[in-house]
Design a protein around this motif. Structure first.
Motif, PDB file in Angstrom:
ATOM      1  N   VAL A 165     -11.449  -5.159  -0.040  1.00 52.05           N
ATOM      2  CA  VAL A 165     -10.099  -5.080   0.669  1.00 52.05           C
ATOM      3  C   VAL A 165     -10.659  -6.840   1.948  1.00 52.05           C
ATOM      4  CG1 VAL A 165      -8.705  -4.560   2.887  1.00 52.05           C
ATOM      5  CG2 VAL A 165      -9.437  -2.614   0.675  1.00 52.05           C
ATOM      6  N   VAL A 166     -10.011  -7.320   1.921  1.00 51.66           N
ATOM      7  CA  VAL A 166      -9.864  -8.779   3.153  1.00 51.66           C
ATOM      8  C   VAL A 166      -9.857  -7.768   3.942  1.00 51.66           C
ATOM      9  CG1 VAL A 166      -9.963 -11.099   3.039  1.00 51.66           C
ATOM     10  CG2 VAL A 166      -9.820  -9.861   1.112  1.00 51.66           C
ATOM     11  N   HIS A 167      -8.403  -7.710   4.429  1.00 47.82           N
ATOM     12  CA  HIS A 167      -7.133  -7.824   5.940  1.00 47.82           C
ATOM     13  C   HIS A 167      -7.034  -6.236   4.973  1.00 47.82           C
ATOM     14  CE1 HIS A 167      -8.863 -11.637   7.128  1.00 47.82           C
ATOM     15  NE2 HIS A 167      -7.918 -11.923   6.271  1.00 47.82           N
ATOM     16  N   GLU A 168      -6.434  -5.281   5.645  1.00 50.27           N
ATOM     17  CA  GLU A 168      -6.130  -4.124   5.885  1.00 50.27           C
ATOM     18  C   GLU A 168      -4.873  -4.103   6.647  1.00 50.27           C
ATOM     19  OE1 GLU A 168      -8.682  -0.779   7.465  1.00 50.27           O
ATOM     20  OE2 GLU A 168      -9.364  -0.970   5.524  1.00 50.27           O
ATOM     21  N   MET A 169      -4.876  -4.780   7.613  1.00 47.88           N
ATOM     22  CA  MET A 169      -3.981  -5.415   8.011  1.00 47.88           C
ATOM     23  C   MET A 169      -3.316  -3.315   8.323  1.00 47.88           C
ATOM     24  SD  MET A 169      -1.541  -8.187   6.401  1.00 47.88           S
ATOM     25  CE  MET A 169      -1.464  -7.654   5.403  1.00 47.88           C
ATOM     26  N   PRO A 170      -4.101  -3.008   9.630  1.00 45.11           N
ATOM     27  CA  PRO A 170      -3.182  -1.536  10.443  1.00 45.11           C
ATOM     28  C   PRO A 170      -1.376  -1.758  10.933  1.00 45.11           C
ATOM     29  CG  PRO A 170      -5.036  -2.515  11.380  1.00 45.11           C
ATOM     30  CD  PRO A 170      -4.531  -3.081  10.522  1.00 45.11           C
ATOM     31  N   GLY A 171      -0.662  -0.615  10.797  1.00 45.27           N
ATOM     32  CA  GLY A 171       0.549  -1.196  11.502  1.00 45.27           C
ATOM     33  C   GLY A 171       1.802  -1.260  10.129  1.00 45.27           C
ATOM     34  N   ILE A 172       1.303  -2.135   9.202  1.00 41.42           N
ATOM     35  CA  ILE A 172       2.308  -2.462   8.609  1.00 41.42           C
ATOM     36  C   ILE A 172       1.352  -1.783   6.553  1.00 41.42           C
ATOM     37  CG2 ILE A 172       3.029  -4.168   9.394  1.00 41.42           C
ATOM     38  CD1 ILE A 172       1.560  -6.125   7.919  1.00 41.42           C
ATOM     39  N   ASN A 173       2.367  -1.472   5.641  1.00 41.73           N
ATOM     40  CA  ASN A 173       2.563  -0.847   4.361  1.00 41.73           C
ATOM     41  C   ASN A 173       2.132  -2.052   3.057  1.00 41.73           C
ATOM     42  OD1 ASN A 173       2.590   1.433   5.065  1.00 41.73           O
ATOM     43  ND2 ASN A 173       5.096   0.938   4.960  1.00 41.73           N
ATOM     44  N   TYR A 174       0.890  -3.036   3.926  1.00 41.34           N
ATOM     45  CA  TYR A 174       0.017  -4.122   3.132  1.00 41.34           C
ATOM     46  C   TYR A 174      -1.172  -4.761   3.567  1.00 41.34           C
ATOM     47  CZ  TYR A 174       5.464  -5.414   2.418  1.00 41.34           C
ATOM     48  OH  TYR A 174       5.910  -5.491   1.597  1.00 41.34           O
ATOM     49  N   ALA A 175      -1.722  -4.883   2.398  1.00 36.28           N
ATOM     50  CA  ALA A 175      -3.004  -5.012   2.316  1.00 36.28           C
ATOM     51  C   ALA A 175      -3.246  -6.600   1.850  1.00 36.28           C
ATOM     52  CB  ALA A 175      -3.716  -4.453   1.894  1.00 36.28           C
ATOM     53  N   VAL A 176      -4.322  -7.337   2.001  1.00 38.64           N
ATOM     54  CA  VAL A 176      -4.865  -8.520   1.930  1.00 38.64           C
ATOM     55  C   VAL A 176      -6.161  -8.181   0.177  1.00 38.64           C
ATOM     56  CG1 VAL A 176      -5.400 -11.082   1.583  1.00 38.64           C
ATOM     57  CG2 VAL A 176      -4.390  -9.927   3.067  1.00 38.64           C
ATOM     58  N   VAL A 177      -6.435  -8.333  -0.533  1.00 42.17           N
ATOM     59  CA  VAL A 177      -7.510  -7.616  -1.539  1.00 42.17           C
ATOM     60  C   VAL A 177      -7.670  -9.032  -2.195  1.00 42.17           C
ATOM     61  CG1 VAL A 177      -6.752  -4.995  -1.384  1.00 42.17           C
ATOM     62  CG2 VAL A 177      -6.241  -6.540  -3.866  1.00 42.17           C
ATOM     63  N   ARG A 178      -8.917  -8.782  -2.852  1.00 49.20           N
ATOM     64  CA  ARG A 178      -9.864  -9.601  -3.936  1.00 49.20           C
ATOM     65  C   ARG A 178      -9.966  -8.969  -5.218  1.00 49.20           C
ATOM     66  NH1 ARG A 178     -12.921 -11.115  -1.238  1.00 49.20           N
ATOM     67  NH2 ARG A 178     -12.838 -12.998  -0.128  1.00 49.20           N
ATOM     68  N   GLY A 179      -9.881  -9.679  -6.381  1.00 50.94           N
ATOM     69  CA  GLY A 179      -9.920  -8.763  -7.102  1.00 50.94           C
ATOM     70  C   GLY A 179      -9.510  -9.862  -7.807  1.00 50.94           C
ATOM     71  N   ASP A 180      -9.654  -8.810  -9.984  1.00 53.24           N
ATOM     72  CA  ASP A 180      -8.901  -9.498 -10.973  1.00 53.24           C
ATOM     73  C   ASP A 180      -7.536  -9.190 -10.820  1.00 53.24           C
ATOM     74  OD1 ASP A 180     -12.258  -9.491 -13.037  1.00 53.24           O
ATOM     75  OD2 ASP A 180     -11.101 -10.477 -12.001  1.00 53.24           O
ATOM     76  N   THR A 192       0.504  -1.286  -0.169  1.00 45.45           N
ATOM     77  CA  THR A 192       0.179   0.063   0.067  1.00 45.45           C
ATOM     78  C   THR A 192       0.524   1.059  -0.057  1.00 45.45           C
ATOM     79  OG1 THR A 192       0.256   0.129   2.180  1.00 45.45           O
ATOM     80  CG2 THR A 192      -1.599  -1.467   1.385  1.00 45.45           C
ATOM     81  N   LYS A 193       1.659   1.006  -0.571  1.00 45.28           N
ATOM     82  CA  LYS A 193       3.843   2.425  -0.055  1.00 45.28           C
ATOM     83  C   LYS A 193       2.971   3.045  -1.776  1.00 45.28           C
ATOM     84  CE  LYS A 193       6.931   1.465   2.625  1.00 45.28           C
ATOM     85  NZ  LYS A 193       8.633   1.064   2.279  1.00 45.28           N
ATOM     86  N   GLY A 194       3.008   4.329  -1.309  1.00 43.39           N
ATOM     87  CA  GLY A 194       3.522   5.188  -2.457  1.00 43.39           C
ATOM     88  C   GLY A 194       1.810   5.699  -3.698  1.00 43.39           C
ATOM     89  N   LYS A 195       1.073   5.224  -4.909  1.00 42.99           N
ATOM     90  CA  LYS A 195      -0.034   5.984  -5.498  1.00 42.99           C
ATOM     91  C   LYS A 195      -0.863   4.367  -5.106  1.00 42.99           C
ATOM     92  CE  LYS A 195       2.343   9.386  -7.603  1.00 42.99           C
ATOM     93  NZ  LYS A 195       2.401   9.867  -9.735  1.00 42.99           N
ATOM     94  N   ARG A 241      -3.352  -3.102 -11.825  1.00 38.07           N
ATOM     95  CA  ARG A 241      -3.434  -1.054 -12.234  1.00 38.07           C
ATOM     96  C   ARG A 241      -3.328  -0.303 -10.809  1.00 38.07           C
ATOM     97  NH1 ARG A 241      -7.055  -3.096 -16.455  1.00 38.07           N
ATOM     98  NH2 ARG A 241      -9.161  -3.019 -14.636  1.00 38.07           N
ATOM     99  N   SER A 242      -3.792  -1.272  -9.728  1.00 35.98           N
ATOM    100  CA  SER A 242      -4.076  -0.605  -8.800  1.00 35.98           C
ATOM    101  C   SER A 242      -2.953  -0.353  -8.431  1.00 35.98           C
ATOM    102  CB  SER A 242      -5.178  -1.154  -7.883  1.00 35.98           C
ATOM    103  OG  SER A 242      -6.166  -1.127  -8.531  1.00 35.98           O
ATOM    104  N   VAL A 243      -2.109  -1.564  -7.876  1.00 33.29           N
ATOM    105  CA  VAL A 243      -1.189  -0.728  -6.771  1.00 33.29           C
ATOM    106  C   VAL A 243       0.655  -1.383  -7.564  1.00 33.29           C
ATOM    107  CG1 VAL A 243      -2.048  -1.829  -5.078  1.00 33.29           C
ATOM    108  CG2 VAL A 243      -0.969  -4.301  -6.121  1.00 33.29           C
ATOM    109  N   LYS A 244       1.603  -1.297  -7.440  1.00 35.75           N
ATOM    110  CA  LYS A 244       2.760  -0.819  -8.303  1.00 35.75           C
ATOM    111  C   LYS A 244       3.372  -2.335  -7.262  1.00 35.75           C
ATOM    112  CE  LYS A 244       4.130   3.668  -8.358  1.00 35.75           C
ATOM    113  NZ  LYS A 244       6.323   4.541  -8.298  1.00 35.75           N
ATOM    114  N   SER A 245       3.476  -3.097  -6.126  1.00 41.07           N
ATOM    115  CA  SER A 245       3.828  -4.130  -6.082  1.00 41.07           C
ATOM    116  C   SER A 245       2.722  -4.628  -5.490  1.00 41.07           C
ATOM    117  CB  SER A 245       5.215  -3.840  -4.611  1.00 41.07           C
ATOM    118  OG  SER A 245       5.708  -5.444  -4.458  1.00 41.07           O
ATOM    119  N   TYR A 246       3.189  -6.719  -5.899  1.00 37.15           N
ATOM    120  CA  TYR A 246       1.842  -7.464  -5.159  1.00 37.15           C
ATOM    121  C   TYR A 246       2.275  -8.566  -5.491  1.00 37.15           C
ATOM    122  CZ  TYR A 246       0.347  -8.186 -10.332  1.00 37.15           C
ATOM    123  OH  TYR A 246      -0.062  -8.741 -11.515  1.00 37.15           O
TER     124      TYR A 246
END
Length: 462
Positions: free
Chosen positions: A50-65, A39-42, A71-76
């Motif tokens: 969003v399945v898990h936001e995981m507040p405290g670290i710069n990552y999340a778990v998402v569901r989608g194509d 979830t860093k950057g843009k 298109r939405s994130v730089k790193s996954y």
């Protein structure tokens, strides 16, 4: 069942890694419906679920194509599904119902608590004022030995199977693990945990469809830290995992979650694994990594066992006696309770402590008290069976039974960590771990690679 690719994430077919045949251990498959994203950057998650936001670290778990994720994130990377790994002996392990034992089962059958002098430790503390999270397959809240310590309000299901925190189907692994940590003897007729007065939180990460998603495990670790758990027990893992390619991403996000938990005061106690693998010397092996028919030589620390080799992990190897059921005397056994279990993973820099997790000699089949003699060398604690009621509906019936594994060794350490924290409320996670390591000693006649700092000594750690 979650959507996964047919391609296994761990591609090491036929290879022998650190003394095990890869492919006989945990398998992990990439999911096609869920992704772990930075979830860093843009990063813009507005078009994703969003399945898990995981507040405290710069990552999340998402569901989608995946196209939308890209298109939405730089790193996954794709989330991965991990299967639980236990010694084969657990498939036939008996329960108390199979035996003709009479009396309080906690009196004689719990050799692990006796060898750790847990009753003596309880003269100082029973874990009051602490909290332990069990990240596993769910804890049966109706078990009489777990009702009191279990915090139902904070317990949570991290999977997407629609259930609550309680276990699904017949998986009593988490219930057994929780009992080792915190069983309170059910009013005098059950079994004992190491820290029966701790506040026990159930974080279920194994789903009704089988397996645990890596993203759910990460979320449970972060959640444990955010609810101020003093200890989180993870009796789970995947080995071997490549440090290369996707493995770099998974290692990075795991280390981020584990470092955050440590900073927040949560000690992560993690099973070392049950593959009889030398985690210290798993290089130099010839493996056809790219399926081109030619083997490549692994070098430079190619493999890693996760999460027990992640940042800030207290990795636990397993020990156990051989022949306890023949005499019910730990001084009269073929192998002592602190001897390495036949299945345990090991490695000088990969193991922090060793603790009772049960051992076995499957040739000890002659019945003792109605069950095979080898069963008494496993760890005895809370389980349940699935039975049909008068209406034909299945119900989970609380009981007691035997299991073995580093899965059983880790909660013995987790409970001990809660006792140390209870006696020293100002200790942070590193100080609790340091106290456990300082009190431990490597037994004579065995190598440090099986013990790290040594065999768990609960009383001296207090």
């Amino acid at each position: 069942m979650p959507d996964v690719t047919k391609r296994e994430f761990l591609k090491v077919s036929g290879a022998v890694i650190g003394g095990i045949a890869a492919g006989t251990t945990v398998t992990a498959a990439e999911r096609t419906d869920r992704f772990i994203v930075s979830t860093k950057g843009k990063a813009d998650l507005s078009d994703l679920t969003v399945v898990h936001e995981m507040p405290g670290i710069n990552y999340a778990v998402v569901r989608g194509d995946e196209s939308e994720v890209k298109r939405s994130v730089k790193s996954y990377e794709a989330d991965i599904q991990i299967e639980l790994d236990s010694p084969d002996v657990n498939e036939e392990a008996p329960t108390l119902e199979d035996s003709d034992y009479e009396g309080d089962p906690g009196d004689v059958l719990q050799w692990d608590k006796a060898d750790l002098d847990v009753p003596e430790a309880h003269e100082t503390t029973e874990g009051e004022g602490t909290r332990v999270a069990v990240i596993d397959s769910g804890v049966l809240e109706t078990h009489p030995d777990l009702k009191e310590p279990l915090n139902v309000d904070l317990s949570k299901n991290f999977t997407d199977d629609g259930g609550d925190h309680n276990p699904v189907a017949g998986d009593d692994h988490g219930t057994h693990v929780a009992g080792i940590v915190a069983a309170d003897n059910g009013g005098g007729t059950g079994v004992n945990g190491t820290a029966p007065k701790t506040d026990l939180v159930d974080c279920r990460v194994f789903s009704a469809g089988g397996g645990a998603a890596f993203g759910d495990i990460l979320a449970a670790v972060v959640y444990s830290a955010n609810i101020d758990a003093d200890v989180a027990n993870l009796s789970l893992g995947a080995y071997p995992v490549s440090r290369q390619a996707q493995g770099q991403f998974y290692g990075k996000v795991l280390n981020s979650a584990m470092t955050y938990a440590n900073k927040e005061g949560t000690l992560l106690v993690i099973a070392a694994g049950n593959d009889s693998a030398d985690l210290q010397h798993d290089n130099g092996t010839q493996v056809d990594l790219d399926n081109d028919g030619e083997d490549e030589t692994l070098s430079g620390g190619y493999w890693i066992s996760l999460p027990n080799e992640g940042a800030q992990a207290l990795s636990v190897a397993s020990t156990g006696p051989i022949g306890y059921g023949l005499s019910f005397d730990l001084d009269d056994v073929d192998s002592p309770a602190d001897s390495p279990a036949v299945y345990t993973n090991y490695g000088t820099n990969a193991v922090t402590l060793a603790a009772p997790g049960g051992d076995y000699d499957i040739s000890l089949t002659d019945p003792v008290g109605g069950v095979p003699a080898y069963a008494y060398d496993l760890v005895f604690n809370t389980v349940f069976s699935v039975e049909s009621d008068e209406d034909g509906e299945s119900e989970q019936v609380p009981g007691y039974g035997w299991k073995a594994g580093t899965s059983m060794a880790a909660p013995n350490v987790a409970g001990a960590a809660a006792l140390v924290k209870s006696s020293n409320p100002d200790y942070n996670a590193n100080q609790v771990e340091a106290a456990l390591k300082k009190a431990a000693e490597v037994p004579d006649d065995y190598g440090k690679e099986y013990y790290g700092a040594g065999y768990l000594n609960v009383v001296d750690a207090l």
